[in-house]
Design an enzyme around this catalytic site. Structure first.
Site, short mmCIF file in Angstrom:
data_model
loop_
_atom_site.label_atom_id
_atom_site.label_comp_id
_atom_site.label_asym_id
_atom_site.label_seq_id
_atom_site.Cartn_x
_atom_site.Cartn_y
_atom_site.Cartn_z
N ASP A 13 -9.08 3.95 -0.38
CA ASP A 13 -8.39 4.00 0.86
C ASP A 13 -8.11 2.87 1.60
O ASP A 13 -8.52 1.89 1.47
CB ASP A 13 -9.05 5.24 1.82
N SER A 14 -6.85 2.87 2.23
CA SER A 14 -6.38 1.81 2.97
C SER A 14 -7.36 1.46 4.23
O SER A 14 -7.34 0.43 4.74
CB SER A 14 -5.10 2.30 3.65
N CYS A 76 -5.90 8.35 -0.78
CA CYS A 76 -4.94 7.72 0.48
C CYS A 76 -3.57 8.32 -0.17
O CYS A 76 -2.95 8.04 -1.23
CB CYS A 76 -4.84 6.21 0.43
N GLU A 161 -8.11 5.21 13.47
CA GLU A 161 -8.74 3.73 13.18
C GLU A 161 -9.11 3.09 14.40
O GLU A 161 -10.23 2.45 14.38
CB GLU A 161 -7.61 2.97 12.52
N CYS A 195 -2.55 13.11 4.82
CA CYS A 195 -3.08 11.80 5.23
C CYS A 195 -4.58 11.94 5.39
O CYS A 195 -5.06 12.97 6.19
CB CYS A 195 -2.31 11.39 6.42
N HIS A 197 -6.64 10.69 7.03
CA HIS A 197 -7.22 10.34 8.49
C HIS A 197 -6.82 11.60 9.01
O HIS A 197 -7.58 11.64 10.34
CB HIS A 197 -6.28 9.12 9.07
N1 DGL Z 1 -5.38 7.33 4.80
C1 DGL Z 1 -3.76 7.02 4.17
C2 DGL Z 1 -3.19 8.23 3.89
O1 DGL Z 1 -3.73 9.34 3.47
C3 DGL Z 1 -2.82 6.12 5.00
C4 DGL Z 1 -3.53 5.32 6.31
C5 DGL Z 1 -2.47 4.02 6.58
O2 DGL Z 1 -1.66 4.24 6.91
O3 DGL Z 1 -3.09 3.32 6.13
O4 DGL Z 1 -1.98 8.28 3.57
#
Ligand code: DGL
Length: 276
Positions: A13-14, A76, A161, A195, A197
């Site tokens: 993941d990012s 991600c 984050e 997403c 997150h």
């Molecule tokens: N968690 C990532 C996703 O599912 C994106 C987070 C980011 O913008 O880096 O899209």
């Protein structure tokens, strides 16, 4: 180029978001070994261009293959939407065509048929995921009769984050994007948190949605899909070591990662730094 010995399953993941996917994968498939890689130093990906997300994701996948993984999950949505296809079609045949990279979009879309009653699907995602149109395209392929409305939520990843997802200020941005979606399509009965997150904001999102739609999170869907994949592909299953272990790598400060990751997973861990 890469070791042919069996290795752990890679989860990328990012940043921290993919931990919500890893948690469900490990709950369902605890017997496997895993490596989690968070590119926290270059997060967020959601506002970056196609080329940049592809390049960062390609580097991460190559790193995980170098660490012995034969199978990598892009946990991600932004990477799955913007990089997965190119990696599968262009890079894998060059690297090693027996290795596999899987994403989170298809397992999510496949589940919609048993969730939505009226076919009105709402997608909340990063600007990158929404502008890629990936969910609209895949939903139209699986369920041509469904309608999709997507709203980008650029402030939600920074709130998570920066660990501000519980603060009163987060309420403003939750209301803003959720209401934008229902204003576009009041009949929305299924809302995808597209997403990884966003599950951290689920209490606030649920309160705001207030029963108007079923909220879909991805962890359990991705875990079930991975279990099914490994059953259908015994040749990949034997390439995945089974010791129940998990290593964590971050491109940022490992102590900071450890602290935040423990909050996501409610379990002690020790992260390592990695650069690529
Ligand atoms: N968690 C990532 C996703 O599912 C994106 C987070 C980011 O913008 O880096 O899209």
């Amino acid at each position: 180029m890469f070791s042919s010995n069996p290795g752990p399953i890679g989860v990328f993941d990012s940043g921290y978001g993919g931990l919500t996917i890893l948690k469900e994968i490990r709950r369902r498939l605890p017997q496997y070994d895993y490596i989690y890689l968070g590119d926290n130093a270059r997060n967020p990906y959601g506002t970056r261009s196609f080329d940049v997300v592809y390049e960062f994701t390609r580097q991460a996948v190559e790193t995980l293959f170098s660490k012995g993984c034969h199978l990598v999950i892009l946990a991600c949505n932004t990477a799955s939407a913007k990089a997965l296809r190119t990696i599968q079609q262009r890079d894998l045949p060059m690297w090693d065509s027996s290795r596999r990279v899987l994403g989170v979009v298809i397992p999510t879309v496949e589940a919609l048929g048993s969730i939505s009653k009226n076919g009105n699907i709402g997608v909340l995602g990063t600007p990158g995921t929404v502008s890629s149109g990936t969910y609209d395209i895949e939903i139209a392929k699986f369920f041509p009769q469904f309608r999709t409305v997507s709203v980008p939520c650029p402030m939600w990843v920074p709130l998570v984050e920066n660990r501000e997802y519980d603060c009163p200020g987060a309420d403003y941005f939750v209301e803003k994007y959720v209401e934008e979606l229902f204003a576009s399509e009041p009949e929305t009965d299924t809302l995808i948190l597209a997403c990884t997150h966003y599950p951290l904001l689920i209490d606030k999102i649920r309160k705001q949605v207030d029963g108007r739609a079923t909220i879909v999170t991805q962890g359990e869907l991705v875990a079930a899909s991975l279990e099914d994949y490994l059953k259908r592909h015994p040749e990949m299953d034997i390439q995945c070591t089974k010791g129940g272990d998990c290593e964590y790598f971050t491109t940022e400060n490992p102590d900071k990662f450890t602290e935040s990751a423990e909050m996501f997973l409610h379990t002690p861990l020790k992260a390592n730094h990695i650069s690529f």
